[in-house]
Write a protein that holds these residues in place. Structure first.
Motif, PDB file in Angstrom:
ATOM      1  N   ALA A  81       0.856  -1.190   0.000  1.00 24.47           N
ATOM      2  CA  ALA A  81       0.000   0.000   0.000  1.00 24.47           C
ATOM      3  C   ALA A  81       0.888   1.235   0.000  1.00 24.47           C
ATOM      4  O   ALA A  81       1.904   1.271   0.695  1.00 24.47           O
ATOM      5  CB  ALA A  81      -0.900   0.008   1.238  1.00 24.47           C
ATOM      6  N   SER A  82       0.521   2.205  -0.791  1.00 26.24           N
ATOM      7  CA  SER A  82       1.093   3.554  -0.708  1.00 26.24           C
ATOM      8  C   SER A  82       0.091   4.479  -1.381  1.00 26.24           C
ATOM      9  O   SER A  82      -0.546   4.103  -2.368  1.00 26.24           O
ATOM     10  CB  SER A  82       2.483   3.638  -1.358  1.00 26.24           C
ATOM     11  N   GLU A  83      -0.062   5.666  -0.832  1.00 28.37           N
ATOM     12  CA  GLU A  83      -1.216   6.479  -1.198  1.00 28.37           C
ATOM     13  C   GLU A  83      -0.869   7.956  -1.383  1.00 28.37           C
ATOM     14  O   GLU A  83       0.033   8.472  -0.721  1.00 28.37           O
ATOM     15  CB  GLU A  83      -2.299   6.404  -0.091  1.00 28.37           C
ATOM     16  N   GLY A  84      -1.663   8.585  -2.241  1.00 28.25           N
ATOM     17  CA  GLY A  84      -1.749  10.030  -2.272  1.00 28.25           C
ATOM     18  C   GLY A  84      -0.883  10.741  -3.286  1.00 28.25           C
ATOM     19  O   GLY A  84      -0.076  10.134  -3.989  1.00 28.25           O
ATOM     20  N   PRO A  85      -1.036  12.053  -3.332  1.00 25.91           N
ATOM     21  CA  PRO A  85      -0.234  12.873  -4.240  1.00 25.91           C
ATOM     22  C   PRO A  85       1.211  12.959  -3.761  1.00 25.91           C
ATOM     23  O   PRO A  85       1.521  12.664  -2.609  1.00 25.91           O
ATOM     24  CB  PRO A  85      -0.918  14.238  -4.174  1.00 25.91           C
TER      25      PRO A  85
END
Length: 432
Positions: A81-85
């Motif tokens: 998992a890794s997320e975002g701008p």
């Protein structure tokens, strides 16, 4: 050409035969196919990023895995998992840049990493989220729901104008996740997506793949500093039950530190849940102000060793109290920073690190032989990666993007350490 046909032609089908799921049996030990399974592992969070065909480095991934195999490593803790701008404290490329929107190149990178691990008889602890900001994590979910940015604390790069918040502000922000229903709903969708993912290289869904050792809630989930925002029992029951409903093959764990500042009662409350199969502990002597890499005295190193061993014994007792196996899941030490040496430079000796590893792994061995601990994952393997000038987020070292490159990573040319880990791994695995 169909994948399985291609694999047959190049003689790799034998590598994809079933190994077996690891389970906890009545005696409190891990077993694979009726044989005790000892965790002799490393943290290698960057596997997914390196495995991405377009933006990663598959040659390095394969070389790193080959080197780890020579060290008898059978278990890698990796992010799923890794997320975002983009921001200054995350990897350049993430798996989920927007809620529910996936970077397929990154997902295939995770597929490829698992495929290559399977060929080498390794298993993966799959981390499904992160309390800390360096992969997005809890704070990113909270920021999505509240339409804010993550409150970045000081880190790397130094004097970053975007990092204007305190660590307590980040911790409080992340801990809001436990009671944020919209955040949890978003995360559950991700959990379901990952568990049901079909690996494009093996054709197996992750939930059916015995390359996966366990599902880990998150990297170091914890309460906030004053305990006013705890990781609630309701949250733990909800998420562990949800994972179990999707996948009955794999073990589940929190991934928590067992931080001494929270103590025995918090450890017991958080880990004593029916769908959690084992507990973990992390020990960071420099981060917790128990070691100074610029201090060459024997007393400085001995204090760090004593502190670590005492906490290992302490957490062993806590785990026995709830009848759960436990893994020493994170630990590390910087290179020698005295006499003007740069502790972040790969050329700097790591004599204290080697002494520290020898002392504490001897203790972990004893606790594993006593069938309390089940092994270890050192932090972290940087392999062929090296710090360079420019954006540290491109490096994919064992040190995440928010930390100074070269802080804790073990490189492929750290010969003394590599040889020691190879020898000690052989000793640990004889306990199987």
């Amino acid at each position: 050409m169909k994948l399985i046909s291609a694999l047959s032609i190049i003689g790799l089908t034998v590598a994809l035969t079933s190994a077996g799921f690891v389970t906890v049996e009545d005696d409190g030990n891990f077993y694979e196919n009726d044989k005790r399974y000892i965790v002799w592992g490393a943290n290698y969070w960057e596997a997914m990023n390196l495995g991405a065909q377009k933006t990663g480095n598959r040659t390095r991934l394969v070389n790193d895995l080959d080197k780890l195999k020579t060290m008898n490593i059978n278990n890698l803790r990796i992010i799923a998992a890794s997320e975002g701008p983009a921001d200054s404290q995350k990897p350049v490329n993430v798996l989920m840049p927007e809620p529910g929107v996936y970077n397929e190149d990154m997902f295939k990178g995770l597929d490829y990493a698992l495929y290559q691990m399977k060929k080498r008889g390794m298993k993966a602890v799959m981390i499904l989220n992160n309390f800390w900001q360096w992969s997005g994590g809890f704070s990113q979910y909270v920021s999505w729901v509240k339409n804010t940015t993550i409150p970045l604390p000081p880190g790397y790069p130094e004097n970053d104008p975007r990092a204007q918040s305190s660590w307590d502000e980040l911790i409080n922000h992340s801990a809001e996740f436990y009671t944020c229903k919209k955040c949890i709903s978003m995360w559950k969708k991700h959990i379901k997506t990952v568990i049901n993912r079909k690996n494009v290289y093996t054709g197996k869904r992750y939930k059916d793949d015995d390359t996966i050792f366990s599902w880990e809630f998150a990297n170091e989930p914890r309460q906030n500093s004053d305990g006013s925002k705890p990781m609630t029992d309701e949250f733990i029951e909800d998420i562990s039950g949800y994972i179990r409903s999707l996948d009955k093959n794999h073990m589940i764990t929190l991934g928590s530190e067992a931080h001494p500042m929270f103590g025995r009662e918090v450890f017991i409350r958080e880990n004593n849940h029916k769908n959690l199969d084992y507990a973990t502990t992390h020990i960071w002597v420099q981060n917790w102000n128990e070691y100074d890499p610029k201090n060459a005295t024997e007393a400085n190193l001995q204090h760090a060793i004593d502190y670590c061993i005492n906490h290992l014994r302490e957490t062993a007792g806590w785990a026995l109290k709830i009848n759960k196996p436990i893994i020493f899941e994170e630990y590390g030490m910087a290179r020698d920073g005295w006499d003007g040496q740069d502790e972040y430079d790969p050329a700097t000796p790591a004599t204290n690190r080697l002494k520290y590893y020898k002392a504490i792994l001897n203790e972990v061995y004893k606790l594993t032989d006593k069938q309390i601990f089940q092994g270890q994952n050192f932090w972290a393997y940087s392999g062929e990666g090296r710090p360079t000038s420019g954006d540290s987020r491109d490096l994919y070292l064992g040190d995440p993007a928010h930390e100074h490159p070269g802080w804790y990573g073990v490189y492929d040319k750290d010969t003394d350490m590599i040889n020691y880990l190879k020898k000690m791994g052989k000793k640990f695995l004889k306990l199987e």
